[in-house]
Design an enzyme around this catalytic site. Structure first.
Site, PDB file in Angstrom:
ATOM      1  N   GLY A 296       0.954  -1.084  -0.123  1.00 49.55           N
ATOM      2  CA  GLY A 296       0.281   0.137  -0.138  1.00 49.55           C
ATOM      3  C   GLY A 296       0.873   1.183  -0.134  1.00 49.55           C
ATOM      4  O   GLY A 296       2.148   1.256  -0.074  1.00 49.55           O
TER       5      GLY A 296
ATOM      6  N   MET B  46       1.657   3.165   2.547  1.00 52.96           N
ATOM      7  CA  MET B  46       2.445   3.288   3.744  1.00 52.96           C
ATOM      8  C   MET B  46       3.432   2.085   3.822  1.00 52.96           C
ATOM      9  O   MET B  46       4.100   1.963   4.938  1.00 52.96           O
ATOM     10  CB  MET B  46       1.756   3.534   4.983  1.00 52.96           C
ATOM     11  CG  MET B  46       0.884   4.837   4.628  1.00 52.96           C
ATOM     12  SD  MET B  46       2.266   6.033   4.833  1.00 52.96           S
ATOM     13  CE  MET B  46       3.033   5.872   6.301  1.00 52.96           C
TER      14      MET B  46
ATOM     15  N   VAL C  17       3.813  -5.584   2.816  1.00 56.17           N
ATOM     16  CA  VAL C  17       3.082  -6.574   4.044  1.00 56.17           C
ATOM     17  C   VAL C  17       3.819  -7.903   3.695  1.00 56.17           C
ATOM     18  O   VAL C  17       3.384  -8.286   2.537  1.00 56.17           O
ATOM     19  CB  VAL C  17       1.611  -6.544   4.457  1.00 56.17           C
ATOM     20  CG1 VAL C  17       1.588  -7.435   5.517  1.00 56.17           C
ATOM     21  CG2 VAL C  17       1.399  -5.172   4.720  1.00 56.17           C
TER      22      VAL C  17
ATOM     23  N   ASP D 112      -8.704   6.716   8.049  1.00 54.00           N
ATOM     24  CA  ASP D 112      -8.544   6.123   6.961  1.00 54.00           C
ATOM     25  C   ASP D 112      -9.405   4.740   6.832  1.00 54.00           C
ATOM     26  O   ASP D 112      -9.071   3.740   6.586  1.00 54.00           O
ATOM     27  CB  ASP D 112      -7.104   5.811   6.220  1.00 54.00           C
ATOM     28  CG  ASP D 112      -6.840   5.157   4.922  1.00 54.00           C
ATOM     29  OD1 ASP D 112      -6.281   4.545   4.542  1.00 54.00           O
ATOM     30  OD2 ASP D 112      -7.980   5.727   3.907  1.00 54.00           O
TER      31      ASP D 112
END
Length: 886
Positions: A21, A23, A26, A134
């Protein structure tokens, strides 16, 4: 992805990539020290060069580390390997909420459950001073244990909210403001107007996003949309999403109100805390939906105080009584002995009564298409036996010596010995009783619809009233009497059946058999029983106990939770299926986890479609319009207990609510006008069973018949001249009178009156015959009689049946057998007689059928079906004592 499988971040081994994403990235990883699977979120080197991004990454770590909640993804560790910063988080197995919504809207039960979990998690975050900013479906994971909030990368950390401080404390930033004024962070689709305008976001901004998320979960559609970013922003700032009921018609109005309040443009007009939202969602779930949970919908069978067997099973979906206020709950008591009593195969519990000596439990059961019967279970031997001569029995209650049982059947109050023998008639109780009690002095109290509590000697005789319906208090019924220990005073429920939940008339009261004493005890909407120092009663699906002094008739203290998901009768208003002995032995029937839905079958029995997903349908038959293009049916709003008629367009797959007036509208089957342009329905807004007509195109609701007494429309003749009615007068003989209304003349004539349960009348297409069901033989059978008569009458069914439907040409008749099989019979009718061929099995619908209708040519059948095969076990708790008294 920049990390290969097998690489290490400190003690963590990278196994495989999971996603990426804005940020970070993962990975699924393994903690080599604890040998557990974890999620590794890294900040790639090209992002870590940005001081602001790095600070946001660290802020997420601080935000998550401050939170410990079962529905927030847990943070295990934080570290740095070379230039790579990483977070070690709980590994979640499941799918994102976005993925789940892509397959369509969620069932109401899941919307309420997941929504409550998310709101509770948000409340915890907000109290810790953390605003997510968010919240969206992609940042919610659906797991086996519920939902988890993830990705706090844009979270704003503020001073934590203290008790009672509300929202204002979250409006003050602590430390450096990483978001410059006017900068928009988050996902446009779920942003609050203040975020889009660059103003400061607080916890109410999360509540706006949460409302948009709830809307999407329930409808499968986004709350706001636009062809471009600009039009999307304009939509959020200046417009409101369509009402949820317009997109998903079965949405409870209470949920629509919760979402609309979340989506208010002005933060001051929204819910002011996530805790408030969580409480509202819990209230909706407990008071009326459980949506698949066992809380029965409280409906009268066509407002006749008793409905088809299916009401107890198919509408056991959820309690129909709204939760009246907040109940403080003490820890659940620890029972000394718990026993489960399994009912006989394919039988549904309708009443439960434990004997005073605690050696037996009596319960009434019903079977599909059949009558109730009493059974007795010995708690010493475990043997369960039916009581002979108790067919059609309701409301069993024990004699004080535990040797006899009183009950109601065939519009009579009767008694029978447990050891066997004939049932003895004590007095009339037309059309059926609604509760009885028996004291040591040989006095029996009983109630009938629309009448006060009456008394008779145990040997029988003339009933004498001992209470008085008080119109000034708004009372329309007294019911469910229960003696207090002195044998003189008794409890009973006074209520206004036509009122809304919480009506001022709805009270447990105490009165006396030998004086005019009569006073209020508590506000309640169920039967109540005193035992062992406590008053037992229900609120919604919860069985509660409250300390009670029988001498002063005073209740004190807060209610204590005794049991959850306790069933209520599908035939009698707010009648909880529980019983308590004087020493505290408790027996109760659990509410069934079931639902009903409308399914399409062809003549071979093959299911060919779903007309409507599970909802709180009334058990009465859906009605297909004369042209076969629409269907009308009634649905109960589980949050308000209000029933309304809905119209479904069978070609387009859309549906709209037809009725909007006060009270219950359409508890009986809605009836189409011959031209298919209007609906005839019953309503209790002024009297029980007034008839109204409304055009499906809208407009006013026009009263057709009104006044005292009950009247239910069964069918409208094709030439528009006659309406078949079921009548029960306010006084005199309370048996159902199958009658005919001459529409032009406004006159009503009796057509047939035998037995107690008569109805489901349908005119033949040529108007020469009338099909109906009657229990005059001892069980419900289908008959065809010449119309308007006189003429011959023919029994069509041969082994029980109900719910007859004609084919368009009048040469075939369909009905449901007592075993739930769909049968077909050839009919040859003339002006004075009808001949019926042998019944032929078409198919046995599965799930179990409740009612049905057929398209005009008889090639497809719209079946209201339930999923429950029999009642859950009866639970027996011996020596119940609340923890506080131990």
């Amino acid at each position: 992805m920049s990390l290969p499988s097998g690489s290490r971040l400190g003690p963590y081994e990278v196994l495989e990539p999971l996603g990426a994403g804005g940020m970070g990235e993962v990975y699924r990883g393994r903690d080599t020290r604890l040998e557990r699977i974890v999620a590794l979120k890294i900040l790639p080197s090209h992002l870590s060069a940005s001081e602001e991004v790095r600070q946001r990454f660290e802020r997420e770590a601080r935000a998550i580390s401050a939170l410990s909640h079962p529905h927030i993804c847990a943070l295990h560790d934080i570290g740095r390997e070379g230039d790579t910063e990483y977070l070690v988080m709980e590994y979640l197995e499941g799918e994102s909420l976005a993925s789940r919504i892509s397959r369509g809207p969620l069932p109401l039960e899941q919307v309420l459950r997941y929504g409550g979990e998310m709101a509770d998690a948000l409340d915890r975050a907000h109290r810790q001073g953390i605003v997510h900013r968010d919240l969206k479906p992609g940042n919610v994971m659906v797991t086996k244990s519920g939902v988890k909030l993830v990705d706090f990368g844009l979270a704003k950390v503020a001073a934590p909210a203290g008790p009672g401080s509300g929202i204002s404390i979250l409006q003050t930033q602590v430390g450096t403001n990483l978001t410059q004024e006017g900068t928009i962070l988050g996902t446009f689709q779920y942003m609050a107007p203040e975020q889009l305008e660059g103003r400061q976001a607080d916890a109410r901004s999360d509540i706006f996003a949460f409302g948009a998320l709830l809307y999407e979960m329930a409808t499968g559609q986004k709350a706001f949309s636009g062809a471009s970013q600009a039009s999307l922003i304009a939509s959020i700032l200046g417009s409101h999403p369509p009402a949820m009921a317009a997109v998903a018609p079965m949405t409870p109005p209470a949920l629509d109100r919760v979402v609309r309040t979340c989506l208010a443009k002005d933060p001051e007009d929204r819910w002011q805390s996530a805790h408030d939202v969580a409480s509202e969602l819990k209230w909706i779930a407990e008071a009326g939906s459980q949506a698949g949970v066992a809380a029965p919908v409280i409906l009268r069978r066509k407002n006749r105080e008793r409905i088809a067997w299916a009401a107890a099973a198919a509408l056991a979906l959820v309690a129909a009584a709204a939760i009246a206020g907040y109940v403080r709950r003490a820890p659940r008591p620890s029972p000394t002995v718990v026993t489960s009593i399994v009912t006989p195969e394919k039988r549904f519990v309708t009443f439960v009564a434990i004997s005073p000596d605690e050696t037996r439990v009596a319960f009434a059961t019903t079977v599909p298409g059949g009558k109730n019967q009493l059974w007795v279970r010995s708690l010493e031997t475990g043997a369960t036996q039916p009581l002979p001569n108790t067919e059609g029995a309701d409301h069993p209650f024990w004699a004080p010596d535990s040797r006899s049982i009183g009950f109601f059947a065939d519009a009579k109050l009767k008694r029978t010995d447990v050891g066997g023998g004939p049932a003895v008639v004590l007095c009339d109780a037309s059309p059926n009783g609604i509760g009885g009690a028996w004291n040591r002095d040989g006095t029996i109290l009983f109630a009938s619809p629309g009448s006060p509590i009456s008394r008779i000697p145990e040997a029988g005789g003339t009933a004498q009233p001992v209470t008085r319906l008080d119109s000034a208090r708004g009372e329309t019924t007294h019911r469910y009497p229960s003696f207090l220990p002195d044998g003189r005073h008794f409890l009973y429920l006074a209520a206004n059946l036509a009122g809304a939940p919480g009506d001022r008339a709805n009270r447990i009261r105490v009165a006396s058999v030998d004086s005019k004493e009569d006073r209020e005890v508590i506000a309640a909407e169920s039967n109540a029983v005193y035992a062992n120092g406590y008053l037992f009663f229900q609120r919604g699906p919860d069985l509660l106990a409250r300390r009670f002094d029988p001498r002063s008739a005073a209740a004190r203290g807060a209610p204590i939770s005794v049991a959850e998901h306790v069933a209520q009768s599908g035939s009698y208003w707010n009648m909880g299926l529980f019983s308590v002995s004087a020493n505290g032995a408790l027996a109760y029937a659990s509410a069934a986890q079931t639902s009903s839905r409308l399914l399409w079958f062809d003549r071979s029995g093959r299911q060919i479609g779903v007309a409507e997903e599970p909802a709180a349908f009334t058990p009465q038959p859906p009605r297909i319009s004369p042209d076969g293009r629409r269907a009308a049916f009634a649905v109960t709003d589980l949050s308000t207990r209000k029933t309304d008629v809905w119209i479904r367009d069978l070609e387009r797959g859309t549906q709209t609510r037809l009725t909007t007036g006060p009270g219950d509208n359409g508890s009986a089957s809605p009836v189409w006008s011959p031209d298919g342009k209007g609906i005839l329905f019953d309503s209790d807004r002024k009297h029980q069973g007034d008839l109204y007509r409304k055009s499906i195109g809208g407009g006013a609701e026009e009263a057709v018949l009104a006044g005292e007494g009950q009247r239910l429309a069964d069918d409208w003749s094709r030439d528009g001249r006659f309406i078949a009615l079921e009548l029960r007068q306010a006084k005199g003989d309370r048996r159902v009178a199958l009658s005919i209304l001459n529409v032009a003349a406004g006159t009503i004539t009796l057509f047939h009156q035998r037995g107690v349960d008569i109805g489901d009348a349908r005119f033949s297409p040529d108007g020469l015959s009338l099909a109906y069901s009657s229990d005059e033989s001892g069980r419900s059978e289908v008959y065809v009689a010449a119309f308007p008569g006189p003429g011959e009458r023919t029994q069509v069914s041969t082994s029980g049946g109900y719910g007859a439907v004609w084919r368009r040409d009048g040469k075939e008749l369909y009905y449901l057998s007592s075993e739930g099989k769909l049968m077909a019979v050839e009919i040859r009718a003339s002006a004075n007689s009808a001949e019926a061929g042998p019944p032929q099995l078409l198919f046995e619908p599965h799930p179990r059928p409740i009612s049905f209708d057929a398209v005009p040519d008889g090639q497809r059948f719209l079946v209201l079906a339930g999923d429950l095969e029999q009642s859950p076990p009866i639970t027996l708790v011996q020596n119940w004592v609340p923890r506080e008294a131990r």
